[in-house]
Scaffold this active site. Structure first.
Site, PDB file in Angstrom:
ATOM      1  N   TRP A  15       6.650   0.709 -13.423  1.00 57.75           N
ATOM      2  CA  TRP A  15       7.153   1.251 -12.159  1.00 57.75           C
ATOM      3  C   TRP A  15       8.617   0.821 -12.003  1.00 57.75           C
ATOM      4  O   TRP A  15       8.953  -0.333 -12.254  1.00 57.75           O
ATOM      5  CB  TRP A  15       6.361   0.731 -10.947  1.00 57.75           C
ATOM      6  CG  TRP A  15       7.006   1.153  -9.665  1.00 57.75           C
ATOM      7  CD1 TRP A  15       6.994   2.405  -9.121  1.00 57.75           C
ATOM      8  CD2 TRP A  15       7.816   0.351  -8.795  1.00 57.75           C
ATOM      9  NE1 TRP A  15       7.736   2.418  -7.954  1.00 57.75           N
ATOM     10  CE2 TRP A  15       8.251   1.187  -7.735  1.00 57.75           C
ATOM     11  CE3 TRP A  15       8.225  -0.999  -8.800  1.00 57.75           C
ATOM     12  CZ2 TRP A  15       9.066   0.722  -6.686  1.00 57.75           C
ATOM     13  CZ3 TRP A  15       9.039  -1.464  -7.767  1.00 57.75           C
ATOM     14  CH2 TRP A  15       9.446  -0.599  -6.727  1.00 57.75           C
TER      15      TRP A  15
ATOM     16  N   GLU B 124       3.793   4.777 -13.041  1.00 55.30           N
ATOM     17  CA  GLU B 124       3.512   4.840 -11.600  1.00 55.30           C
ATOM     18  C   GLU B 124       4.619   5.562 -10.830  1.00 55.30           C
ATOM     19  O   GLU B 124       5.776   5.164 -10.862  1.00 55.30           O
ATOM     20  CB  GLU B 124       3.365   3.408 -11.064  1.00 55.30           C
ATOM     21  CG  GLU B 124       3.053   3.328  -9.574  1.00 55.30           C
ATOM     22  CD  GLU B 124       2.916   1.887  -9.086  1.00 55.30           C
ATOM     23  OE1 GLU B 124       3.380   0.954  -9.785  1.00 55.30           O
ATOM     24  OE2 GLU B 124       2.371   1.685  -7.985  1.00 55.30           O
TER      25      GLU B 124
ATOM     26  N   LYS C 159       6.381   7.256  -7.219  1.00 55.54           N
ATOM     27  CA  LYS C 159       6.543   6.861  -5.821  1.00 55.54           C
ATOM     28  C   LYS C 159       7.470   7.862  -5.162  1.00 55.54           C
ATOM     29  O   LYS C 159       8.471   8.259  -5.729  1.00 55.54           O
ATOM     30  CB  LYS C 159       7.137   5.459  -5.766  1.00 55.54           C
ATOM     31  CG  LYS C 159       7.337   4.932  -4.367  1.00 55.54           C
ATOM     32  CD  LYS C 159       7.437   3.408  -4.429  1.00 55.54           C
ATOM     33  CE  LYS C 159       7.857   2.836  -3.102  1.00 55.54           C
ATOM     34  NZ  LYS C 159       7.651   1.387  -3.033  1.00 55.54           N
TER      35      LYS C 159
ATOM     36  N   ASP D  29      -0.969   4.886  -6.923  1.00 52.55           N
ATOM     37  CA  ASP D  29      -0.890   3.853  -5.883  1.00 52.55           C
ATOM     38  C   ASP D  29      -1.100   4.527  -4.535  1.00 52.55           C
ATOM     39  O   ASP D  29      -0.421   5.508  -4.202  1.00 52.55           O
ATOM     40  CB  ASP D  29       0.487   3.166  -5.956  1.00 52.55           C
ATOM     41  CG  ASP D  29       0.632   2.015  -4.951  1.00 52.55           C
ATOM     42  OD1 ASP D  29       0.327   2.222  -3.757  1.00 52.55           O
ATOM     43  OD2 ASP D  29       1.065   0.917  -5.361  1.00 52.55           O
TER      44      ASP D  29
ATOM     45  N   HIS E  19       1.981   5.537  -2.333  1.00 57.94           N
ATOM     46  CA  HIS E  19       3.168   6.139  -2.947  1.00 57.94           C
ATOM     47  C   HIS E  19       3.328   7.638  -2.754  1.00 57.94           C
ATOM     48  O   HIS E  19       4.045   8.303  -3.492  1.00 57.94           O
ATOM     49  CB  HIS E  19       3.195   5.811  -4.441  1.00 57.94           C
ATOM     50  CG  HIS E  19       3.571   4.381  -4.690  1.00 57.94           C
ATOM     51  ND1 HIS E  19       4.001   3.916  -5.901  1.00 57.94           N
ATOM     52  CD2 HIS E  19       3.601   3.320  -3.858  1.00 57.94           C
ATOM     53  CE1 HIS E  19       4.261   2.625  -5.809  1.00 57.94           C
ATOM     54  NE2 HIS E  19       4.017   2.238  -4.584  1.00 57.94           N
TER      55      HIS E  19
ATOM     56  N   HIS F 167      -3.696   1.650  -8.139  1.00 57.69           N
ATOM     57  CA  HIS F 167      -3.157   0.558  -7.359  1.00 57.69           C
ATOM     58  C   HIS F 167      -3.762   0.709  -5.980  1.00 57.69           C
ATOM     59  O   HIS F 167      -3.273   1.464  -5.149  1.00 57.69           O
ATOM     60  CB  HIS F 167      -1.626   0.598  -7.316  1.00 57.69           C
ATOM     61  CG  HIS F 167      -1.005  -0.159  -8.446  1.00 57.69           C
ATOM     62  ND1 HIS F 167       0.340  -0.426  -8.539  1.00 57.69           N
ATOM     63  CD2 HIS F 167      -1.573  -0.743  -9.536  1.00 57.69           C
ATOM     64  CE1 HIS F 167       0.567  -1.123  -9.637  1.00 57.69           C
ATOM     65  NE2 HIS F 167      -0.571  -1.308 -10.259  1.00 57.69           N
TER      66      HIS F 167
ATOM     67  N   ASP G  99       4.848   2.587   2.762  1.00 56.29           N
ATOM     68  CA  ASP G  99       4.216   1.893   1.633  1.00 56.29           C
ATOM     69  C   ASP G  99       4.206   0.392   1.915  1.00 56.29           C
ATOM     70  O   ASP G  99       4.827  -0.395   1.219  1.00 56.29           O
ATOM     71  CB  ASP G  99       5.015   2.213   0.357  1.00 56.29           C
ATOM     72  CG  ASP G  99       4.441   1.537  -0.875  1.00 56.29           C
ATOM     73  OD1 ASP G  99       3.210   1.378  -0.928  1.00 56.29           O
ATOM     74  OD2 ASP G  99       5.225   1.178  -1.764  1.00 56.29           O
TER      75      ASP G  99
ATOM     76  N   ASP H 208       1.901  -1.940   1.843  1.00 58.56           N
ATOM     77  CA  ASP H 208       1.109  -2.863   1.041  1.00 58.56           C
ATOM     78  C   ASP H 208       0.312  -3.853   1.872  1.00 58.56           C
ATOM     79  O   ASP H 208       0.311  -5.052   1.601  1.00 58.56           O
ATOM     80  CB  ASP H 208       1.994  -3.572   0.005  1.00 58.56           C
ATOM     81  CG  ASP H 208       2.532  -2.605  -1.035  1.00 58.56           C
ATOM     82  OD1 ASP H 208       1.731  -2.068  -1.801  1.00 58.56           O
ATOM     83  OD2 ASP H 208       3.756  -2.374  -1.076  1.00 58.56           O
TER      84      ASP H 208
ATOM     85  N   ASP I 144      -3.077  -3.789  -5.409  1.00 62.83           N
ATOM     86  CA  ASP I 144      -1.625  -3.961  -5.277  1.00 62.83           C
ATOM     87  C   ASP I 144      -1.252  -4.024  -3.807  1.00 62.83           C
ATOM     88  O   ASP I 144      -1.049  -2.999  -3.172  1.00 62.83           O
ATOM     89  CB  ASP I 144      -0.887  -2.812  -5.977  1.00 62.83           C
ATOM     90  CG  ASP I 144       0.631  -2.971  -5.890  1.00 62.83           C
ATOM     91  OD1 ASP I 144       1.086  -4.105  -5.614  1.00 62.83           O
ATOM     92  OD2 ASP I 144       1.351  -1.978  -6.091  1.00 62.83           O
TER      93      ASP I 144
HETATM   94  C1  RNT Z   1       5.892  -0.772  -5.771  1.00 60.84           C
HETATM   95  C2  RNT Z   1       4.783  -0.537  -6.705  1.00 60.84           C
HETATM   96  C3  RNT Z   1       4.540  -1.600  -7.722  1.00 60.84           C
HETATM   97  C4  RNT Z   1       4.623  -3.016  -7.158  1.00 60.84           C
HETATM   98  C5  RNT Z   1       4.112  -4.080  -8.066  1.00 60.84           C
HETATM   99  C6  RNT Z   1       4.538  -5.434  -7.617  1.00 60.84           C
HETATM  100  O1  RNT Z   1       5.930   0.083  -4.718  1.00 60.84           O
HETATM  101  O2  RNT Z   1       3.598  -0.315  -5.992  1.00 60.84           O
HETATM  102  O3  RNT Z   1       3.327  -1.378  -8.342  1.00 60.84           O
HETATM  103  O4  RNT Z   1       3.955  -3.126  -5.940  1.00 60.84           O
HETATM  104  O5  RNT Z   1       4.469  -3.810  -9.352  1.00 60.84           O
HETATM  105 ZN    ZN Z   2       1.795  -0.122  -7.075  1.00 59.76          ZN
END
Ligand code: RNT
Ligand code: ZN
Length: 417
Positions: free
Chosen positions: A183, A224, A226, A257, A260, A284, A292, A294, A324
C-alpha cells in the site's frame, strides 16, 4: 455439566432443527487463521523513528501503555493471544525490524527480522509482512512509487523488492505462507492535471517490484487500493480500478480494506467479484467512521456481511483475514481482543447458517422461505456457541477476559513511561 454446557446442549438442538451441526461449525472456525496486525500495539510508530504515523493515516488518542520496542510489542501480542482462541499469523511492517541492527528501508534483509521468526516459532504463529511506504523522509511531496522523481521511485522500489525477500524468508522458516501487502500513500490534496502519468509510473514501479518470481508456497503478494486520505482528498493513483486491473492482469492478490472506498461502498459486496478474478484476497478488516478512521472492529452489520461472503461462497481458503485498525484512545490489548473476537463471532455465525438449503431455496425462487429462515437466524443464540468454543479452548469468557486486561494494564502497561 456446567451451566454453559447445559445451555450449549439446548442451543445445539435448536440449530439442529435447521439442519446445522454446531460442533461442525466450531471445527470449521478452528481452521481459520486470523492475521493480527502488530501496529495496534504501538500506534503505527515502529522502531525506525519515533514519529507519529503519516501519509493520509492518523492515530488519535493518548492512552497510556503504548509498546515502545519489539519486546513490548511481543509481550502485548502474547497477552492478547492468551485471551483468544484459534490460529494466528502476526502481521508486521518493515518499520518493526528486530535483528542486531536497524537499517534504512532500502537496506532491509531477512536477518533484520530474525527476532520475529524466533519468536513466531516459540509462540506458534505465522508471520505476514508489509513494506512501509509511508512516514519516512523519502516520501517525496507525498509520493513514493508514483513519484515524478526517479530517485524517489527507485528508493521505494528497492524497499518493496527487499520486502518480498523478507516475506519469502518468513514463509520458508515457518512453513506458513506469508502474505505481503503493498500500500502506498501517494495522492494529491487538490485536483491533478495529469492522472495518467502518475498511474503509468505506479504500474511501472510494480512491474519492477514483482519481476522476480517467488514461490507462492512461501509468499503471496497483494495490492491495496484507497480512494482518499487526509491530505490526499482529491486523487490517489492507486485507486480501486488501478489495483483491480493490476491484480487481475498480473494474477496477484487484491487487498480490500473496509475503509478505502466511498463511504457508502461496502467491501462485503466486492469479495465475490474479486474471488472470480484474483488468485488471492487479503482483507483489511477495519471500521471506517465517516472517513478511513481505522476504528476498532466491532460486531456490526458489515463485519457480519464480510464473514458471510467468505463462508457461504466457500472462499476462506483463498482469503487472508487481516485486521487493520489502530485506536490509541483505549486500552490497546482490549482493541485486539474486541477486534478478533468480533471477527471470530461473525465467522462462526456465518458457519451457523444452512447455506446449501438457502442457496437451493433462492435458486428455486422461493424467496418467502429465504426471508423467513434468514430472519430466524438473526436471533439464534450463536453467542452461547462462541462461549462454549472459548471454554473448550481454555480461554476466558465474557467479562473474565476484561478482568485479565485490567490486571495486565495495572501490572504491565501502566508502568511504561
Ligand atoms: C492505510 C492502509 C494500510 C495501513 C497499514 C498500516 O490506509 O490501510 O493498510 O493501515 O499498512
Ligand atoms: Zn489497510
Amino acid at each position: 455439566m456446567t451451566d454453559l454446557e447445559k445451555k450449549y446442549a439446548l442451543v445445539k438442538e435448536e440449530y439442529a432443527k435447521l439442519g446445522i451441526n454446531t460442533d461442525e461449525a466450531i471445527e470449521n472456525l478452528k481452521k481459520v487463521r486470523i492475521s493480527l496486525h502488530c501496529w495496534q500495539a504501538d500506534d503505527v510508530v515502529g522502531f525506525l523513528s519515533s514519529d507519529a504515523v503519516s501519509g493520509g493515516i492518523q492515530t488519535t488518542g493518548n492512552y497510556p501503555g503504548r509498546a515502545r520496542n519489539a519486546a513490548e510489542v511481543k509481550a502485548d501480542l502474547e497477552e492478547a493471544l492468551s485471551l483468544l482462541p484459534g490460529k494466528y499469523s502476526i502481521n508486521i511492517h518493515a518499520i518493526y525490524q528486530d535483528g542486531d541492527e536497524i537499517v534504512e528501508l532500502d537496506k532491509i534483509e531477512p536477518k533484520h527480522f530474525s527476532g520475529w521468526v524466533d519468536w513466531a516459532k516459540k509462540v506458534g504463529v505465522g508471520l505476514d509482512f508489509n513494506p512501509t511506504c509511508f512516514g519516512r523522509p523519502q516520501v517525496n511531496g507525498g509520493f513514493t512509487l508514483s513519484s515524478p522523481d526517479k530517485a524517489t521511485r527507485d528508493f521505494w522500489i528497492e524497499h518493496c523488492k527487499r520486502s518480498r525477500k523478507v516475506a519469502e524468508y518468513f514463509g520458508k522458516e515457518l512453513g506458513i505462507t506469508c502474505c505481503t501487502n503493498f500500500w502506498v500513500p501517494d495522492g494529491m490534496k487538490d485536483i491533478p492535471y495529469d492522472r495518467l502519468a502518475y498511474r503509468a509510473r505506479l504500474k511501472d514501479s510494480y512491474d519492477q517490484i514483482f519481476e522476480e518470481k517467488i514461490d507462492p508456497k512461501y509468499n503471496i503478494d497483494c495490492v491495496e487500493s484507497k480512494v482518499f486520505g487526509i491530505g490526499v482528498e482529491s486523487f490517489t493513483p492507486g485507486s480501486n480500478e488501478f489495483y483491480f486491473g493490476y491484480a487481475t492482469a498480473n494474477q496477484i492478490g487484491i487487498t480490500l480494506d473496509a475503509g478505502h472506498f466511498h463511504p457508502t461502498e461496502m467491501i462485503s459486496d466486492k469479495i465475490s467479484s474479486a474471488a472470480l478474478y484474483c488468485p488471492h484476497i487479503l482483507l483489511h478488516v477495519s471500521r471506517p467512521v465517516r472517513w478511513d478512521s481505522d476504528h476498532v472492529v466491532i460486531f456490526d452489520d458489515e463485519l457480519n456481511e464480510i464473514a458471510r461472503s467468505l463462508v457461504r461462497n466457500n472462499i476462506i481458503e483463498k482469503t487472508s483475514i487481516g485486521l487493520d485498525y489502530f485506536d490509541a484512545s483505549i486500552n490497546r490489548i482490549s482493541c485486539y481482543v474486541v477486534g478478533v473476537k468480533s471477527t471470530l463471532k461473525a465467522l462462526l455465525r456465518a458457519y451457523l447458517e444452512p447455506f446449501d438449503m438457502l442457496k437451493k431455496l433462492e435458486s428455486e425462487g422461493n424467496y418467502t422461505d429465504r426471508m423467513f429462515i434468514t430472519e430466524r437466524l438473526k436471533t439464534m443464540d450463536f453467542g452461547t456457541v462462541f462461549d462454549y468454543y472459548c471454554m473448550k479452548e481454555g480461554k476466558k469468557i465474557g467479562l473474565d477476559a476484561l478482568d485479565e486486561i485490567h490486571r495486565y494494564e495495572k501490572e504491565v502497561l501502566s508502568k511504561r513511561g
